[in-house]
Design a protein around this motif. Structure first.
Motif, PDB file in Angstrom:
ATOM      1  N   TYR A 148     -58.219 -50.300  19.650  1.00 18.21           N
ATOM      2  CA  TYR A 148     -57.170 -50.177  20.656  1.00 18.21           C
ATOM      3  C   TYR A 148     -55.982 -51.064  20.285  1.00 18.21           C
ATOM      4  CZ  TYR A 148     -54.860 -50.547  25.248  1.00 18.21           C
ATOM      5  OH  TYR A 148     -53.939 -50.546  26.270  1.00 18.21           O
ATOM      6  N   ILE A 149     -56.266 -52.318  19.929  1.00 18.80           N
ATOM      7  CA  ILE A 149     -55.197 -53.252  19.568  1.00 18.80           C
ATOM      8  C   ILE A 149     -54.428 -52.746  18.355  1.00 18.80           C
ATOM      9  CG2 ILE A 149     -54.719 -55.570  18.674  1.00 18.80           C
ATOM     10  CD1 ILE A 149     -57.064 -56.575  20.402  1.00 18.80           C
ATOM     11  N   ILE A 150     -55.143 -52.263  17.341  1.00 14.78           N
ATOM     12  CA  ILE A 150     -54.479 -51.769  16.129  1.00 14.78           C
ATOM     13  C   ILE A 150     -53.582 -50.583  16.448  1.00 14.78           C
ATOM     14  CG2 ILE A 150     -54.830 -50.778  13.831  1.00 14.78           C
ATOM     15  CD1 ILE A 150     -57.550 -52.274  13.805  1.00 14.78           C
ATOM     16  N   ARG A 187     -63.238 -45.570  21.594  1.00 16.50           N
ATOM     17  CA  ARG A 187     -62.159 -45.125  20.719  1.00 16.50           C
ATOM     18  C   ARG A 187     -62.674 -44.340  19.506  1.00 16.50           C
ATOM     19  NH1 ARG A 187     -57.058 -45.864  22.669  1.00 16.50           N
ATOM     20  NH2 ARG A 187     -56.282 -46.033  20.529  1.00 16.50           N
ATOM     21  N   ILE A 188     -61.776 -43.512  18.973  1.00 12.96           N
ATOM     22  CA  ILE A 188     -61.984 -42.845  17.692  1.00 12.96           C
ATOM     23  C   ILE A 188     -60.639 -42.804  16.975  1.00 12.96           C
ATOM     24  CG2 ILE A 188     -63.958 -41.392  18.320  1.00 12.96           C
ATOM     25  CD1 ILE A 188     -61.968 -39.100  18.856  1.00 12.96           C
ATOM     26  N   THR A 189     -60.674 -42.656  15.658  1.00 13.55           N
ATOM     27  CA  THR A 189     -59.438 -42.403  14.921  1.00 13.55           C
ATOM     28  C   THR A 189     -59.347 -40.918  14.614  1.00 13.55           C
ATOM     29  OG1 THR A 189     -60.518 -42.886  12.804  1.00 13.55           O
ATOM     30  CG2 THR A 189     -59.357 -44.710  13.907  1.00 13.55           C
ATOM     31  N   MET A 230     -54.169 -44.890  13.629  1.00 12.59           N
ATOM     32  CA  MET A 230     -54.095 -43.547  14.202  1.00 12.59           C
ATOM     33  C   MET A 230     -55.337 -43.324  15.051  1.00 12.59           C
ATOM     34  SD  MET A 230     -52.604 -41.539  10.822  1.00 12.59           S
ATOM     35  CE  MET A 230     -52.129 -40.029  11.689  1.00 12.59           C
ATOM     36  N   GLY A 231     -55.298 -43.889  16.264  1.00 13.11           N
ATOM     37  CA  GLY A 231     -56.476 -43.853  17.114  1.00 13.11           C
ATOM     38  C   GLY A 231     -56.173 -43.435  18.536  1.00 13.11           C
TER      39      GLY A 231
END
Length: 464
Positions: A186-188, A287-289, A296-297
């Motif tokens: 999430y942060i990225i 989360r997923i990318t 890109m998530g």
């Protein structure tokens, strides 16, 4: 003057500082693996040098080692040569080696903490970008290049420009079903893959303080994926409880003195950072990318967004990434069939990751359409898995455990995802071909990976 956690450690390890130039930084702990060290040792030989402080360097092969039949010779000649070369170099230069077959062998970023080699207040380097993992203990830890590996071996110091400082706060409590990996992804996504370039990040806030050490390691591990030089978390009672009693940790009075020092490292209340960002833990979902970089998530139940930039080059790169993955803007990935699931790596190959995976699959069964690679991060992790009966839960659900190693995180051994196949992976990078030529990677946490392994498709673990 008020100082940050980073500044306190950096300043106390500064040997010299060149005005307008780099800092000569003393290094407490140096980790070596087989991929980035051979040329460094050759450099020492050419210069007739020994390792300056050999008791501060520890070696372990991890990238190239097989995860099946480790008692047999490594079949791939390149991998075998790299592992054998590390063994020869460690022997020649009299360095501690946790070689193939050693009970302490494993991924270098897993075995350092579990043996008490990683300690608060340390400066730690390794020829590996995910050295940031060790920052979870309140250490300044970062990856270095091969020429810098040689520099540390020869002098126990390194020349480094001092990064700027950033604090990322995650306030509030995490929702059920949300893991530390989800927090990091999430942060990225919010920061972008270049959003922390030039900074050393300190993670803080209620959600971070409530994490276990293994969860903190996951968050710090992924710091590099938003461009940061490293990530760190202030040491506290959670840290001290984890470290105490480990083989290389201080004992007796030395322990008491160390804890007193470690407690002094926390960022001063009135210290300032070059940048500060705050996120709300309640906003984070599993989360997923969807693309070919970790930024890109999306949440597992979201649709792939349209490109939000305004330049043609960025749009072309965005669409190229989606084309490689076989996805398109507006598409929801929930329900997408999955071919492979990988649980492991220095990001999610620890005991708690296997506990979480096993808790989800207990009483269920692996999808016949999924190939699952479950790879512990070390032999110590594998032993604990067996002691706790996690292996039996996994076996009952149709899963097999492999032997420790980096495995399919970067496919430098035989664990390669075939071209075109889609893998839900708990590792740290989803670049083109990262898990094998033509392989497609979706990054996720252990719960999303477990749900995909059981259902055979991308699934929200909260509803199954």
């Amino acid at each position: 003057m008020a100082r940050t956690l980073f500044d306190k450690i950096w300043d106390s390890h500064t040997v010299n500082a060149v005005e307008g130039g780099p800092t000569q930084l003393y290094i407490d702990r140096h980790y070596c693996h087989e991929v980035t060290s051979p040329q460094a040792f050759d450099g020492l030989r050419k210069r007739g040098l020994k390792v300056f402080r050999k008791e501060r360097t520890f070696c372990s092969p991890d990238h190239n080692i097989p995860t099946l039949d480790q008692d047999k010779p490594i079949a791939d000649p390149v991998s075998r040569n790299q592992v054998e070369t590390l063994t020869k170099n460690a022997k020649e230069f009299e360095l501690e080696l946790f070689g193939l077959g050693h009970p302490k062998n494993g991924i270098i970023h897993v075995i350092g903490p579990e043996n008490g080699l990683t300690l608060p207040g340390y400066t730690i380097v390794c020829g590996d970008s995910h050295t940031s993992t060790h920052g979870a203990f309140g250490a300044v830890a970062f990856g270095i290049g091969t020429s810098e590996v040689e520099m540390v071996l020869a002098s126990q110091c390194i020349l480094q420009p001092k990064p700027k400082t950033m604090r990322i706060n995650v306030e509030g409590k995490l929702r059920p079903g949300v893991t530390a990996k989800d927090v990091a992804l999430y942060i990225i996504a919010k920061m972008t893959t270049g959003g922390a370039t030039g900074y050393f990040v300190e993670y803080a806030g209620e959600a971070i303080r409530n994490m276990s050490m293994e969860e903190r390691m996951t968050v710090c591990n992924l710091s590099i994926e938003m461009g940061a030089r490293g990530g760190m978390i202030a040491p506290d009672e959670v840290t001290f409880d984890y470290v105490k009693g480990r083989e290389y940790a201080p004992e007796g009075k030395a322990w008491d003195d160390a804890v007193a020092y470690w407690k002094s490292l926390a960022t001063d209340d009135d210290a300032t950072f070059d940048k500060e960002v705050t996120f709300n833990a309640a906003d984070i979902e599993p989360r997923i990318t969807f693309g070919t970089n970790p930024g890109m998530g999306i949440s597992v139940n979201e649709a792939i967004p349209a490109y939000s930039g305004n330049d043609e080059t960025g749009l072309a790169s965005y669409m190229k990434s989606l084309d490689y993955m076989g996805f398109h803007p507006g598409e929801k990935l929930e329900g997408t069939p999955v071919d492979y699931v990988f649980l492991g790596s220095c990001t999610n190959g620890r005991l708690e990751d296997f506990r979480a995976f096993a808790e989800y699959v207990k009483g269920k069964h692996k999808s016949p359409d999924v190939t699952a690679w479950l790879v512990p991060g070390s032999w110590a992790v594998l032993r604990r898995i067996k002691e706790e009966g996690i292996d039996r839960i996994l076996a009952d659900a149709g899963f097999e455990l492999r032997q420790p190693g980096c495995s399919a995180c970067l496919a430098m051994n035989d664990d390669k995802v075939p071209a075109g196949k889609l893998c839900v992976s708990t590792s740290n990078r989803n670049f083109e071909g990262r898990q094998g030529p033509g392989a497609r990677t979706i990054l996720a946490g252990p719960l999303v990976a477990a749900a995909a392994a059981v259902t055979g498709k991308i699934t929200d673990p909260r509803i199954n």
